[in-house]
Each structure stands twice: as C-alpha cells, then as structure tokens.
Design a protein around this motif. Structure first.
Motif, PDB file in Angstrom:
ATOM      1  N   SER A 116     -11.593  27.448 -18.545  1.00 12.09           N
ATOM      2  CA  SER A 116     -11.025  27.800 -17.246  1.00 12.09           C
ATOM      3  C   SER A 116      -9.770  26.982 -17.017  1.00 12.09           C
ATOM      4  CB  SER A 116     -12.034  27.565 -16.115  1.00 12.09           C
ATOM      5  OG  SER A 116     -12.335  26.191 -15.988  1.00 12.09           O
ATOM      6  N   ILE A 117      -8.762  27.619 -16.405  1.00  8.56           N
ATOM      7  CA  ILE A 117      -7.486  26.946 -16.163  1.00  8.56           C
ATOM      8  C   ILE A 117      -6.958  27.304 -14.778  1.00  8.56           C
ATOM      9  CG2 ILE A 117      -6.827  26.827 -18.599  1.00  8.56           C
ATOM     10  CD1 ILE A 117      -4.977  29.227 -18.090  1.00  8.56           C
ATOM     11  N   GLY A 118      -6.084  26.464 -14.271  1.00  8.47           N
ATOM     12  CA  GLY A 118      -5.439  26.678 -12.974  1.00  8.47           C
ATOM     13  C   GLY A 118      -4.689  25.416 -12.612  1.00  8.47           C
ATOM     14  N   ILE A 119      -3.832  25.497 -11.616  1.00  7.30           N
ATOM     15  CA  ILE A 119      -3.071  24.326 -11.194  1.00  7.30           C
ATOM     16  C   ILE A 119      -3.123  24.210  -9.676  1.00  7.30           C
ATOM     17  CG2 ILE A 119      -0.826  25.487 -11.006  1.00  7.30           C
ATOM     18  CD1 ILE A 119       0.377  22.950 -12.371  1.00  7.30           C
ATOM     19  N   GLY A 120      -3.027  23.003  -9.138  1.00  8.58           N
ATOM     20  CA  GLY A 120      -3.118  22.795  -7.695  1.00  8.58           C
ATOM     21  C   GLY A 120      -4.517  23.094  -7.200  1.00  8.58           C
ATOM     22  N   SER A 121      -4.628  23.799  -6.081  1.00  5.75           N
ATOM     23  CA  SER A 121      -5.949  24.144  -5.558  1.00  5.75           C
ATOM     24  C   SER A 121      -6.683  25.082  -6.511  1.00  5.75           C
ATOM     25  CB  SER A 121      -5.823  24.782  -4.166  1.00  5.75           C
ATOM     26  OG  SER A 121      -4.994  25.931  -4.215  1.00  5.75           O
ATOM     27  N   SER A 122      -5.930  25.915  -7.230  1.00  3.96           N
ATOM     28  CA  SER A 122      -6.550  26.793  -8.230  1.00  3.96           C
ATOM     29  C   SER A 122      -7.153  25.974  -9.371  1.00  3.96           C
ATOM     30  CB  SER A 122      -5.519  27.783  -8.795  1.00  3.96           C
ATOM     31  OG  SER A 122      -5.131  28.717  -7.815  1.00  3.96           O
ATOM     32  N   GLU A 210      -1.289  36.275   1.975  1.00  2.42           N
ATOM     33  CA  GLU A 210      -0.847  34.940   1.576  1.00  2.42           C
ATOM     34  C   GLU A 210      -0.244  34.239   2.788  1.00  2.42           C
ATOM     35  OE1 GLU A 210       0.956  33.747  -2.133  1.00  2.42           O
ATOM     36  OE2 GLU A 210       0.843  35.822  -2.826  1.00  2.42           O
ATOM     37  N   GLU A 211      -0.533  32.949   2.920  1.00  3.63           N
ATOM     38  CA  GLU A 211      -0.020  32.159   4.028  1.00  3.63           C
ATOM     39  C   GLU A 211       0.619  30.885   3.501  1.00  3.63           C
ATOM     40  OE1 GLU A 211      -2.630  32.599   7.832  1.00  3.63           O
ATOM     41  OE2 GLU A 211      -3.976  32.346   6.137  1.00  3.63           O
ATOM     42  N   GLU A 215       6.311  24.542   2.523  1.00  2.00           N
ATOM     43  CA  GLU A 215       6.380  25.125   1.175  1.00  2.00           C
ATOM     44  C   GLU A 215       5.000  25.210   0.531  1.00  2.00           C
ATOM     45  OE1 GLU A 215       9.171  22.910  -1.119  1.00  2.00           O
ATOM     46  OE2 GLU A 215      10.865  23.356   0.194  1.00  2.00           O
ATOM     47  N   ALA A 216       3.976  24.790   1.246  1.00  2.00           N
ATOM     48  CA  ALA A 216       2.624  24.788   0.674  1.00  2.00           C
ATOM     49  C   ALA A 216       1.946  26.143   0.869  1.00  2.00           C
ATOM     50  CB  ALA A 216       1.785  23.687   1.323  1.00  2.00           C
TER      51      ALA A 216
END
Length: 241
Positions: A116-122, A210-211, A215-216
């Motif tokens: 499994s991969i993702g970056i930030g909250s993902s 999307e919200e 910039e977050a």
C-alpha cells in the motif's frame, strides 16, 4: 503573497516585520506606515523594501493585498461533514459501486502479497489499511520509503494506491516503479477520471466534494476508511469461501 521564495529573501529586520504582520494582520490593515514602524521597531524604509519584495507599489497597496488575504480566509466555506458523508453512503448502496468494490476484493484475494502506498493523509491511511488487511489474515506492507530500491519480480503482488486528487506526482512515480516490476495496481481515488485511476488495473472512486483550507486539502477521508475496511472484510470472505 508570502511565498517561500519571498520569505527566504527577507533580511533580519524584514523578518521581524513579517512576524509582526503575521501576528497582527487585522490591526496592520488599518495602520499608517509610521505607526507600523513604531510598533514593529523598524524604519519606514525597511517597510518600503518589504513591500517591494511582495510586488507592492507602496504601503497602501500592501494593505489592500493583506486585507484581501484576510477576507479570503474568513470567507472559506467548509461544508457540513454530515451532508458530505450522507451523499457518499447513499452511493455505497449503488450496484456499480458494490461491483467495483467486489472486483477490487477479487484482485487483492488473488495476490500473493499486498503493498500500500500514499502520501500525506493518504499515506497515513495507506499504513492503516495495510494493518487492517493484515488483521484479517492478508499480510500487507505499507511502503513508506519512496526511494526503496525494487529489484524483485512483483508479478504475484498488488499495490493499493491512495490519492484524493489522483494526480500526486510522488504517488504516480511510485506506481510506475511498481508496475515496471509487475505489480498490479488498485487505486482508491476521489474520481475515476484522474491519472492514477486511469493507469490502475482496478479503481474504486468515492466522489465527495474536494475542500481546501489555504493550500491544504481537507477533503474528508472517511469514505477511504470505509472502502479499506469493507475491502478487507470482502477479501477475508473470499479467502475463506
């Protein structure tokens, strides 16, 4: 207005001024240049250099831009979370969504290993998803190191890639590396028309608004948690039929 490049160009006095402005934005927009100089303990010439670095013709233009920045922050419209989730959970009863989730579970159940991969909250949810799958007996590994050398043949594996936008360049580069080694890709994205969704072998999309705050990306991740948990349960059922 205050980009990283501009902030990095500030000298010591300009940085003192920047910190004062950030802490007293509501007050600064109504101040005269002499008042600001006295309050921040800098000269008016320092303030003018500061304004020029921000591409402002003078102190008056700087105050206008600062006021716009304040108004933009105050007018951000964050949707009611219950409304967003109600729309998502209504879609989970849709036959097309159920079929996609079942297809994803089939692919995971058939794999010899799951990454499994993702970056930030993902990335945080990718790690959670790997642990949740493992709890149901499907050993899964979260790939945290983006520069991990991959020399092995991964034809018996599947990678679960998480991305809200489906366009994150770091996640895309990781996917390409894993695909080159033979891993199948299951993407979980906010929509099926994103780049990551298109290059994946299987995609499950959840379609919520999307919200962003500044910039977050503050899009709710509850649909992703639901998909990961339902996926793990379906994989368990298929492996024990």
């Amino acid at each position: 207005m205050f980009t990283n490049e501009v902030i990095a160009s500030f000298n010591e006095l300009e940085m003192v001024l920047y910190k004062y402005v950030m802490e007293h934005k509501e007050k600064v927009v109504y101040m005269r240049i002499r008042d600001l100089a006295d309050e921040a303990h800098v000269s008016t010439s320092t303030i003018m250099r500061f304004c020029r670095k921000l591409n402002c013709g003078g102190f008056s233009e700087f105050k206008v831009k600062l006021k716009l920045l304040l108004d933009e922050g105050q007018n951000m419209n964050i949707k009611n979370g219950q409304h967003v989730l109600a729309e998502f959970f209504e879609r989970t009863s849709n036959e097309a969504f159920t079929r996609k989730l079942d297809e994803a579970a089939e692919a995971v159940a058939a794999a010899g290993h799951v990454f499994s991969i993702g970056i930030g909250s993902s990335g945080a949810l990718a790690e959670y998803g790997a642990r949740y799958l493992s709890s149901f007996g499907t050993f899964s590994t979260y790939l945290k190191d983006w520069y991990l050398p991959i020399h092995a043949n991964l034809h018996d594996s599947i990678t679960i890639a998480l991305s809200v936008s489906g366009e994150n360049r770091f996640t895309l580069s990781h996917i390409h590396k894993l695909k080159e080694k033979g891993s199948k890709i299951l993407s979980i994205t906010n929509n099926m028309h994103s780049t990551i969704a298109k290059i994946a072998d299987v995609n499950v999309s959840y379609y919520v608004s999307e919200e962003f705050f500044d910039e977050a990306n503050v899009t709710t991740q509850i649909p992703v948690i639901y998909i990961l948990e339902e996926l793990a349960r379906k994989v368990y059922e298929k492996n024990n039929q």
